[in-house]
Design an enzyme around this catalytic site. Structure first.
Site, short mmCIF file in Angstrom:
data_model
loop_
_atom_site.label_atom_id
_atom_site.label_comp_id
_atom_site.label_asym_id
_atom_site.label_seq_id
_atom_site.Cartn_x
_atom_site.Cartn_y
_atom_site.Cartn_z
N GLY A 9 -16.19 29.10 16.01
CA GLY A 9 -15.02 28.76 15.19
C GLY A 9 -14.53 29.95 14.38
O GLY A 9 -14.29 29.85 13.18
N ASN A 87 -20.42 27.23 12.87
CA ASN A 87 -19.35 26.97 11.92
C ASN A 87 -18.25 26.07 12.48
O ASN A 87 -17.61 25.33 11.72
CB ASN A 87 -18.76 28.33 11.48
CG ASN A 87 -17.44 28.20 10.79
OD1 ASN A 87 -17.39 27.77 9.63
ND2 ASN A 87 -16.35 28.55 11.47
N SER A 140 -21.58 20.85 4.47
CA SER A 140 -20.48 20.55 3.54
C SER A 140 -21.07 19.78 2.37
O SER A 140 -22.16 19.19 2.49
CB SER A 140 -19.44 19.66 4.24
OG SER A 140 -18.52 19.11 3.33
N TYR A 153 -16.55 11.75 9.07
CA TYR A 153 -16.80 13.17 8.79
C TYR A 153 -18.11 13.32 8.02
O TYR A 153 -18.94 14.18 8.36
CB TYR A 153 -15.62 13.76 8.00
CG TYR A 153 -15.81 15.23 7.66
CD1 TYR A 153 -15.81 16.20 8.65
CD2 TYR A 153 -15.99 15.64 6.34
CE1 TYR A 153 -16.00 17.55 8.35
CE2 TYR A 153 -16.16 16.98 6.02
CZ TYR A 153 -16.17 17.93 7.03
OH TYR A 153 -16.36 19.27 6.73
P1 NDP Z 1 -10.50 25.73 10.04
O1 NDP Z 1 -9.73 24.57 10.60
O2 NDP Z 1 -9.74 26.81 9.37
O3 NDP Z 1 -11.41 26.37 11.18
C1 NDP Z 1 -12.12 25.58 12.10
C2 NDP Z 1 -12.64 26.46 13.23
O4 NDP Z 1 -13.38 25.62 14.13
C3 NDP Z 1 -11.53 27.12 14.03
O5 NDP Z 1 -11.88 28.44 14.33
C4 NDP Z 1 -11.47 26.29 15.32
O6 NDP Z 1 -11.11 27.13 16.41
C5 NDP Z 1 -12.94 25.86 15.46
N1 NDP Z 1 -13.04 24.65 16.28
C6 NDP Z 1 -12.63 23.40 15.95
N2 NDP Z 1 -12.80 22.57 17.00
C7 NDP Z 1 -13.34 23.33 18.00
C8 NDP Z 1 -13.72 23.05 19.34
N3 NDP Z 1 -13.60 21.82 19.87
N4 NDP Z 1 -14.23 24.05 20.10
C9 NDP Z 1 -14.36 25.29 19.57
N5 NDP Z 1 -14.01 25.63 18.31
C10 NDP Z 1 -13.50 24.65 17.54
O7 NDP Z 1 -11.56 25.06 9.04
P2 NDP Z 1 -12.69 25.72 8.10
O8 NDP Z 1 -12.81 27.16 8.31
O9 NDP Z 1 -12.44 25.22 6.75
O10 NDP Z 1 -13.97 24.95 8.64
C11 NDP Z 1 -15.09 25.60 9.21
C12 NDP Z 1 -16.30 24.73 9.02
O11 NDP Z 1 -16.54 24.54 7.64
C13 NDP Z 1 -16.18 23.33 9.62
O12 NDP Z 1 -17.43 22.98 10.18
C14 NDP Z 1 -15.87 22.46 8.41
O13 NDP Z 1 -16.29 21.14 8.60
C15 NDP Z 1 -16.68 23.16 7.35
N6 NDP Z 1 -16.30 22.95 5.96
C16 NDP Z 1 -15.01 23.14 5.53
C17 NDP Z 1 -14.70 22.97 4.20
C18 NDP Z 1 -13.31 23.12 3.67
O14 NDP Z 1 -13.00 22.52 2.61
N7 NDP Z 1 -12.44 23.89 4.31
C19 NDP Z 1 -15.74 22.65 3.22
C20 NDP Z 1 -17.04 22.47 3.78
C21 NDP Z 1 -17.30 22.64 5.09
P3 NDP Z 1 -10.06 26.72 17.58
O15 NDP Z 1 -9.11 25.72 16.99
O16 NDP Z 1 -9.43 28.01 17.97
O17 NDP Z 1 -10.93 26.15 18.64
C1 8X3 Z 2 -14.95 19.70 3.62
C2 8X3 Z 2 -14.89 19.31 2.20
O1 8X3 Z 2 -14.34 17.46 0.57
O2 8X3 Z 2 -13.09 17.48 2.62
O3 8X3 Z 2 -16.21 19.57 4.16
O4 8X3 Z 2 -15.37 16.79 2.63
S1 8X3 Z 2 -14.41 17.68 2.02
#
Ligand code: NDP
Ligand code: 8X3
Length: 251
Positions: A9, A87, A140, A153
């Site tokens: 990701g 990630n 998370s 989620y």
């Molecule tokens: P983004 O949406 O910015 O990034 C998500 C990444 O995951 C992208 O690079 C996307 O790449 C990849 N991804 C999603 N689905 C797939 C798939 N089926 N196959 C391959 N790659 C995939 O979100 P974040 O950076 O915020 O999230 C990253 C991680 O952090 C996640 O696991 C999320 O749950 C977690 N998280 C996020 C928080 C937040 O508040 N933002 C807080 C806590 C945890 P592409 O679409 O190119 O495939």
């Molecule tokens: C992402 C943060 O608050 O949307 O994991 O669950 S929250």
């Protein structure tokens, strides 16, 4: 020989910030995601800026065969992976259980849990062969407390918490570190994806307080890789100062 990190990701948000941080510190990078054009752009930018080697693999992590084929296709020179950052992930929807979409639940389970397991199982033989490695799973705050309309989620992230504990126990005998990092609210593409492209609804999530940014999470993730070989951060929750946990945000 520079160290190698594989980041799933890596096309946006946290993963992209991890790529930048590890590149700035001289790592070779293996970057994955579905969006090939973005991987190509990031590869070019990091190579130009930091002079590091970047290898890209584009595949859908929900697809078991595609994940094993992609990681299995790494040339021998790229198989010595020091750090795996699991990630890739997403949330879809904010609905009561009775209204939530089964398709959304399945996509979250297939990506956040099964995808993480596939990537880990595909990389592990390389780490076991080298008798070293560090797996960092991105959980998370939703892995720690369940919030209203967060059902599916939160379930996937609680599962990430559980599999991280299981990996840590079972990989002791191979000398592989397992760290789970649990960020709170961070402004990335996450909420735009959650609300299926509705950027107004996504922006409202971060109104009235200063959330984390991806670079904050990258600092902490990178730090966990800088500790001596005998030291492992097992589990770490980080939030912005305005957030106490999944439920309480001062806004
Ligand atoms: P983004 O949406 O910015 O990034 C998500 C990444 O995951 C992208 O690079 C996307 O790449 C990849 N991804 C999603 N689905 C797939 C798939 N089926 N196959 C391959 N790659 C995939 O979100 P974040 O950076 O915020 O999230 C990253 C991680 O952090 C996640 O696991 C999320 O749950 C977690 N998280 C996020 C928080 C937040 O508040 N933002 C807080 C806590 C945890 P592409 O679409 O190119 O495939
Ligand atoms: C992402 C943060 O608050 O949307 O994991 O669950 S929250």
């Amino acid at each position: 020989m520079p160290k190698t990190v594989l980041i799933t990701g890596a096309t946006s948000g946290f993963g992209k910030a991890f790529a930048e941080k590890f590149a700035a510190n001289g790592y070779r990078l293996i970057l994955t995601g579905r969006r090939k054009e973005r991987l190509d752009e990031i590869q070019q930018q990091l190579t130009d800026t930091h002079g590091v080697e970047v290898y890209t693999l584009h595949f859908d992590i929900q697809n078991r065969t595609a994940t094993f084929d992609a990681i299995g296709s790494l040339p021998a020179a790229w198989q010595n992976i020091d750090v795996l950052i699991n990630n890739a992930g997403l949330a879809l929807g904010r609905d009561f259980v009775d209204d939530a979409s089964l398709d959304d639940w399945e996509t979250m389970i297939d990506t956040n849990l099964k995808g993480l397991m596939y990537a880990t199982k595909a990389v592990l033989p390389f780490m076991i062969k080298e008798k070293k490695g560090h797996i960092i799973n991105i959980g998370s705050t939703a892995a720690k407390e369940v919030y209203e309309k967060g059902n599916g989620y939160c379930a996937t992230k609680h599962a990430v918490d559980a599999i991280s504990k299981g990996m840590r126990i079972d990989l002791l005998r191979h000398g592989i570190k397992v760290t789970a990092i649990h960020p709170g609210a961070a402004e990335t593409e996450f909420s735009v994806v959650r609300f299926k492209g509705d950027s107004n609804q996504a922006a409202k999530v971060y109104e009235g307080f200063q959330p984390l940014v991806a670079e904050d999470v990258a600092e902490v993730v990178y730090y966990t890789t800088t500790l001596p070989a005998h030291v492992c951060i097992n589990d770490l929750v980080l939030t912005c100062t305005a957030q106490a946990n999944s439920i309480y945000i001062n806004k």
